[in-house]
Design a protein around this motif. Sequence first.
Motif, short mmCIF file in Angstrom:
data_model
loop_
_atom_site.label_atom_id
_atom_site.label_comp_id
_atom_site.label_asym_id
_atom_site.label_seq_id
_atom_site.Cartn_x
_atom_site.Cartn_y
_atom_site.Cartn_z
N VAL A 1 17.03 -19.43 10.97
CA VAL A 1 15.80 -18.78 11.43
C VAL A 1 15.81 -17.30 11.03
N GLY A 2 16.95 -16.65 11.27
CA GLY A 2 17.08 -15.25 10.87
C GLY A 2 17.02 -15.08 9.37
N LEU A 3 17.63 -16.03 8.65
CA LEU A 3 17.63 -15.98 7.19
C LEU A 3 16.20 -16.10 6.64
N LEU A 4 15.45 -17.07 7.15
CA LEU A 4 14.06 -17.24 6.72
C LEU A 4 13.21 -16.04 7.11
N GLY A 5 13.48 -15.49 8.30
CA GLY A 5 12.76 -14.30 8.73
C GLY A 5 13.00 -13.14 7.78
N SER A 6 14.24 -13.03 7.29
CA SER A 6 14.57 -11.97 6.35
C SER A 6 13.92 -12.19 4.99
N VAL A 7 13.91 -13.46 4.53
CA VAL A 7 13.28 -13.76 3.23
C VAL A 7 11.79 -13.44 3.29
N THR A 8 11.13 -13.89 4.36
CA THR A 8 9.70 -13.60 4.49
C THR A 8 9.48 -12.11 4.68
N GLY A 9 10.44 -11.45 5.33
CA GLY A 9 10.35 -10.00 5.50
C GLY A 9 10.49 -9.25 4.19
N ILE A 10 11.16 -9.88 3.23
CA ILE A 10 11.30 -9.29 1.89
C ILE A 10 10.01 -9.48 1.10
N VAL A 11 9.53 -10.73 1.08
CA VAL A 11 8.38 -11.08 0.25
C VAL A 11 7.07 -10.54 0.83
N GLY A 12 6.85 -10.80 2.13
CA GLY A 12 5.57 -10.48 2.75
C GLY A 12 5.16 -9.02 2.69
N PRO A 13 5.91 -8.12 3.33
CA PRO A 13 5.50 -6.71 3.34
C PRO A 13 5.46 -6.06 1.96
N LEU A 14 6.40 -6.45 1.07
CA LEU A 14 6.40 -5.86 -0.27
C LEU A 14 5.13 -6.24 -1.01
N LEU A 15 4.76 -7.53 -0.93
CA LEU A 15 3.54 -8.00 -1.57
C LEU A 15 2.30 -7.36 -0.94
N SER A 16 2.29 -7.31 0.39
CA SER A 16 1.15 -6.71 1.09
C SER A 16 0.99 -5.24 0.74
N GLY A 17 2.12 -4.51 0.79
CA GLY A 17 2.07 -3.09 0.47
C GLY A 17 1.57 -2.84 -0.94
N TRP A 18 1.99 -3.69 -1.87
CA TRP A 18 1.55 -3.55 -3.26
C TRP A 18 0.06 -3.81 -3.40
N ILE A 19 -0.44 -4.87 -2.73
CA ILE A 19 -1.86 -5.21 -2.79
C ILE A 19 -2.71 -4.10 -2.16
N ILE A 20 -2.30 -3.63 -0.98
CA ILE A 20 -3.08 -2.61 -0.28
C ILE A 20 -3.16 -1.32 -1.09
N SER A 21 -2.03 -0.95 -1.71
CA SER A 21 -1.99 0.31 -2.48
C SER A 21 -2.78 0.22 -3.79
N ARG A 22 -3.03 -1.01 -4.28
CA ARG A 22 -3.74 -1.18 -5.55
C ARG A 22 -5.26 -1.27 -5.37
N LEU A 23 -5.71 -1.62 -4.16
CA LEU A 23 -7.14 -1.81 -3.92
C LEU A 23 -7.69 -0.66 -3.07
N GLU A 24 -8.95 -0.39 -3.25
CA GLU A 24 -9.56 0.75 -2.57
C GLU A 24 -9.99 0.39 -1.15
N ASP A 25 -10.09 1.45 -0.33
CA ASP A 25 -10.55 1.33 1.05
C ASP A 25 -9.76 0.24 1.80
N ASP A 26 -10.51 -0.69 2.41
CA ASP A 26 -9.86 -1.74 3.20
C ASP A 26 -9.80 -3.07 2.47
N GLN A 27 -10.08 -3.08 1.19
CA GLN A 27 -10.11 -4.34 0.45
C GLN A 27 -8.74 -5.03 0.45
N GLY A 28 -7.68 -4.24 0.33
CA GLY A 28 -6.33 -4.80 0.34
C GLY A 28 -6.01 -5.50 1.65
N TYR A 29 -6.41 -4.88 2.78
CA TYR A 29 -6.19 -5.50 4.08
C TYR A 29 -6.96 -6.82 4.18
N ARG A 30 -8.15 -6.85 3.66
CA ARG A 30 -8.94 -8.07 3.70
C ARG A 30 -8.29 -9.19 2.88
#
Length: 402
Positions: A138-167
């Motif tokens: 459970v901890g291992l999967l949490g860490s894997v998703t913690g690696i993939v999820g926020p990094l991908l989200s942060g990249w998407i949000i920073s590449r799109l304007e305004d709130d489009q990345g959050y959407r």
Amino acid sequence: MKISLNKQSILLLSVNGLFVLAGALSGTFLNVYLWKSKQDYSMIGWFTISQQIALGLTFWIAGKWVKEHNKMNALRLGTAVTGLFYLLVLWAGREAVNYIWPLGILLGTALGLFWLAFNVVYFEVTDPDNRDLFNGWVGLLGSVTGIVGPLLSGWIISRLEDDQGYRVIFTISLVIYAVSVVLSFFLKKRKVQGTYKWLEPFRRLSSKGDPWRLVAPALAAQGVREGVFSFLINLLVYVATTQESKLGQFSFITSAVGLGSFWLAGKWFKPRHRYMGTLVGAILLVLVILPLLWKVGYNTLLIFGIGTSLFLPLYILPMVSAGFDLMGTSGENVDKRVELVVLRELSLMAGRIGGTLIFILILSFSQTTSTLTWLILALGTAPIFSWISMRRLLKAGTRKAS
């Protein structure tokens, strides 16, 4: 003897992994999204409290459904309602800060349904021999998703304007929640057993000599730290850098460290290690806070994050496993596993709400960086009190396992 997981355990881990991945994609940035509309620590604190109140009440009330009816439907509904929450956030946009309480209650209800059902099924598909292994995964999967999820989200949000990345990331999470619901239908329907005892959690706490009187305060102390750290650390990273990509990077690094530490803990950590493991882990979790007293910046927060990811398994695995092991110590406890899961969550909820209320109260007098860091240190000592409360139980388990 080789310890392994059965197919149902692996399937449950998969459902959990998808649920946590969706949360990692959107949940990591949810408080930042709210913060960008209104820079108010107390607002985020009240959002957390509304979630915890709803989560605890849902555990208690839905316990009857989970015990006497179909617990798998509770798990599916919890997943679906979590998706509904993000749909409403998408609809509300920047006005979401004006609906903190209803949104928090909705999210808390959804999480309560999912985690109540998950914890009961988790108990049913594991045993004391493979429980640490399951928790490690459970901890291992949490860490894997913690690696993939926020990094991908942060990249998407920073590449799109305004709130489009959050959407975009909120929409991706909706899709993942839907897939998780579909996958859950492959989990076997669990047998229904007994009648739900509404007051059982409170009876346990009032019964002299009941071991749950040691566990409940320990879980409450765990909740004191979790309640505040769950939202504050990520928010501090954003406040220090004002870049979502930096928060994604922070989560990537700390989760990568957690990936290794949980894998090692799941592989090597045994019941006989719980007594010293909890103590050492609790002390180290306090020590990694000290750099923040010097400066609250990205580098010191990263030191704190890496240290926490490295040492958390030593503390958290015994806390989880020891509590669930108590549910299997007798036929009566097995029959009342739903009520005991409810007791466990109510204890955590009490600590989380207590810690967050302290946070809001102190910051109502002063919001200086110095006040914030000393408050983090004070709340961060809570794991030591967990060990103090559970040390006799942990030592007994150590002797039995030796």
